[in-house]
Design a protein around this motif. Structure first.
Motif, PDB file in Angstrom:
ATOM      1  N   LEU A 264       0.773  -1.358  -0.026  1.00 55.50           N
ATOM      2  CA  LEU A 264      -0.163  -0.077  -0.079  1.00 55.50           C
ATOM      3  C   LEU A 264       0.993   1.281   0.015  1.00 55.50           C
ATOM      4  CD1 LEU A 264      -2.937  -0.924   2.145  1.00 55.50           C
ATOM      5  CD2 LEU A 264      -2.968  -0.651  -0.192  1.00 55.50           C
ATOM      6  N   PRO A 265       1.928   1.515   0.920  1.00 58.88           N
ATOM      7  CA  PRO A 265       2.758   2.605   0.608  1.00 58.88           C
ATOM      8  C   PRO A 265       3.285   3.040  -0.642  1.00 58.88           C
ATOM      9  CG  PRO A 265       3.328   1.296   2.592  1.00 58.88           C
ATOM     10  CD  PRO A 265       2.339   0.428   1.792  1.00 58.88           C
ATOM     11  N   LYS A 266       3.488   2.005  -1.469  1.00 60.33           N
ATOM     12  CA  LYS A 266       4.243   2.186  -2.914  1.00 60.33           C
ATOM     13  C   LYS A 266       3.190   2.473  -3.946  1.00 60.33           C
ATOM     14  CE  LYS A 266       8.234  -0.925  -2.271  1.00 60.33           C
ATOM     15  NZ  LYS A 266       8.760  -2.304  -2.689  1.00 60.33           N
ATOM     16  N   LEU A 267       1.972   1.940  -3.521  1.00 63.51           N
ATOM     17  CA  LEU A 267       0.713   2.372  -4.305  1.00 63.51           C
ATOM     18  C   LEU A 267       0.310   3.946  -4.224  1.00 63.51           C
ATOM     19  CD1 LEU A 267      -1.794   1.657  -6.002  1.00 63.51           C
ATOM     20  CD2 LEU A 267      -2.720   0.644  -4.158  1.00 63.51           C
ATOM     21  N   ALA A 268       0.192   4.156  -2.863  1.00 65.92           N
ATOM     22  CA  ALA A 268      -0.017   5.419  -2.390  1.00 65.92           C
ATOM     23  C   ALA A 268       0.979   6.435  -3.133  1.00 65.92           C
ATOM     24  CB  ALA A 268      -0.276   5.556  -0.736  1.00 65.92           C
ATOM     25  N   ALA A 269       2.205   6.100  -2.693  1.00 68.41           N
ATOM     26  CA  ALA A 269       3.151   7.026  -3.583  1.00 68.41           C
ATOM     27  C   ALA A 269       3.296   7.257  -4.935  1.00 68.41           C
ATOM     28  CB  ALA A 269       4.674   6.567  -3.077  1.00 68.41           C
TER      29      ALA A 269
END
Length: 423
Positions: free
Chosen positions: A118-123
């Motif tokens: 999720l952090p990579k998707l959000a970034a």
């Protein structure tokens, strides 16, 4: 040095030359930062030499990928930019393309596997790219991205197999030579090979111009190591399976363009285990105060595992490239636990006890007397291996290393218990 990897500096036959890397650096002015070079005294003591860490984990978007992505996209024609770009990635390349597209005012579509962190998707979305979740892995996302490019006319931005991308990644090599002029050995990770190939052009050709020979060593995770068999065969050898915590370099087949450069310029390629990668990540957290993803830690893993010594290299000044710092917090939690266990600093025991008052207190007293730190206890009274009146307990504890773990085990055995170490 292997028979298939040379340190010569050929001229016209390479698809990327030193002037290409220099031109890429000019394009990147004001877009990226010259990441710092951190001195590691702890690694220096291990190797008996000076060691510096090229902290590319502190680059914009968290990795070196923005260098190559921006150079590739900046050189598109206005007509191509108007059609937009498309890429596929589970993390670093996605963020690099998204940031470069935002800088250039280009529409970007990024295909990511459904299980992406999720952090990579959000970034990636925060940089303005349209993200499409497709498939269960990067290969499936890659195929769909290529289909989108074919149908829409969007320009496909490959993560490593393009001369502009290789030249952009190679700007790291120029920075290394400027920041650490006395360097004689450079170590960095390899996935598809764009970073190593571009850096090899910069370091080897500029080094030759300066009359210096600089060793360049690539590092792969042993469960995702396509380069050693490919170099041995002098042909691209795809892997049947790739499985590693170092997802940033989990590539099953080298890129054609990087491979041709690496086989000519790179001195050797070594592999490191999953345990070594996890231990290196913890080392960087504890000793250098740097958050680095597993793929970015493989260079340090190679140094800690004595790979240079195995190759007969006795360096005086080493630079290890930390290629990225985009790590999912949940993965970090698992890697830290794995790394502590690999370093004999995290011990999990299972014991069978009589279900009666005082048993757990007795176990706790023994462990406390050894100065181990219990961080979790799990009881179970039900299970196929348990008899009536028995209880199974699993204890997680921090220890100070292999000797301390042995002390805990021996102390429990001396009191009549039979602890089983859990992996």
């Amino acid at each position: 040095m292997t028979d298939t990897v040379a340190s010569s500096v050929p001229g016209h036959q390479l698809s990327v030359q030193l002037e290409d890397v220099r031109a890429a650096r000019t394009l990147l002015e004001g877009v990226i930062v010259d990441t710092p070079m951190e001195h590691s005294r702890a690694l220096g003591r291990m190797l008996g030499s000076t060691v510096h860490l090229k902290a590319e984990n502190l680059q914009r978007a968290g990795s070196f990928k923005v260098r190559g992505a921006y150079v590739r996209m900046a050189r598109l024609s206005e007509e191509e930019k108007a059609r937009g770009v498309v890429a596929a990635s589970a993390g670093n390349h996605a963020q690099g393309v998204a940031l470069a597209a935002k800088k250039l005012g280009v529409r970007a579509t990024i295909y990511m596997p459904r299980g992406v962190a999720l952090p990579k998707l959000a970034a990636t979305r925060d940089h303005g790219a349209e993200v499409v979740l497709h498939g269960s892995n990067v290969d499936e996302a890659l195929a769909e991205a290529q289909t989108f490019a074919d149908e829409s006319g969007a320009v496909f931005i490959h993560p490593f197999n393009h001369t502009d991308v290789v030249a952009g990644q190679g700007t790291i090599g120029l920075e290394i030579l400027e920041q650490q002029p006395d360097v004689d050995t450079v170590v960095m990770g390899i996935g598809g090979g764009g970073l190593l190939a571009g850096s090899a052009v910069a370091i080897k050709q500029e080094g030759a111009r300066l009359g210096r020979e600089i060793k360049l060593i690539g590092v792969q995770a042993e469960n995702a190591a396509a380069y050693p068999p490919s170099l041995a065969a002098d042909a691209l050898v795809p892997l049947q399976a790739v499985r590693t915590i170092a997802d940033g370099i989990a590539v099953g087949r080298p890129g054609e363009i990087p491979f041709e450069i690496i086989k000519e310029l790179v001195d050797d390629v070594v592999t490191v285990s999953e345990d070594a990668i996890a231990k290196a990540l913890i080392f960087l957290l504890e000793r250098s105060k740097l958050v680095v993803e597993p793929a970015g830690a493989v260079s340090v893993a190679a140094l800690m595992e004595g790979k240079l010594d195995e190759l007969g290299i006795r360096p005086e000044s080493v630079v290890a490239v930390l290629s990225g710092g985009n790590i999912d917090p949940m993965l970090m939690l698992r890697v830290i636990q794995h790394g502590l266990s690999a370093a004999d600093r995290f011990l999990t025991l299972r014991l069978m006890l009589k279900d009666r008052p005082g048993e757990l207190a007795m176990i706790s007293r023994i462990i406390a007397e050894t100065d181990a730190n219990v961080i979790g206890v799990d009881h179970s009274r039900i299970g196929g291996a348990l008899s009536m009146g028995d209880v199974s307990i699993e204890i997680n504890m921090e220890t100070k290393g292999a000797e301390h773990s042995a002390l805990v085990l021996n102390s429990l055995r001396a009191e009549g218990y039979e602890p089983l170490v859990q992996s």
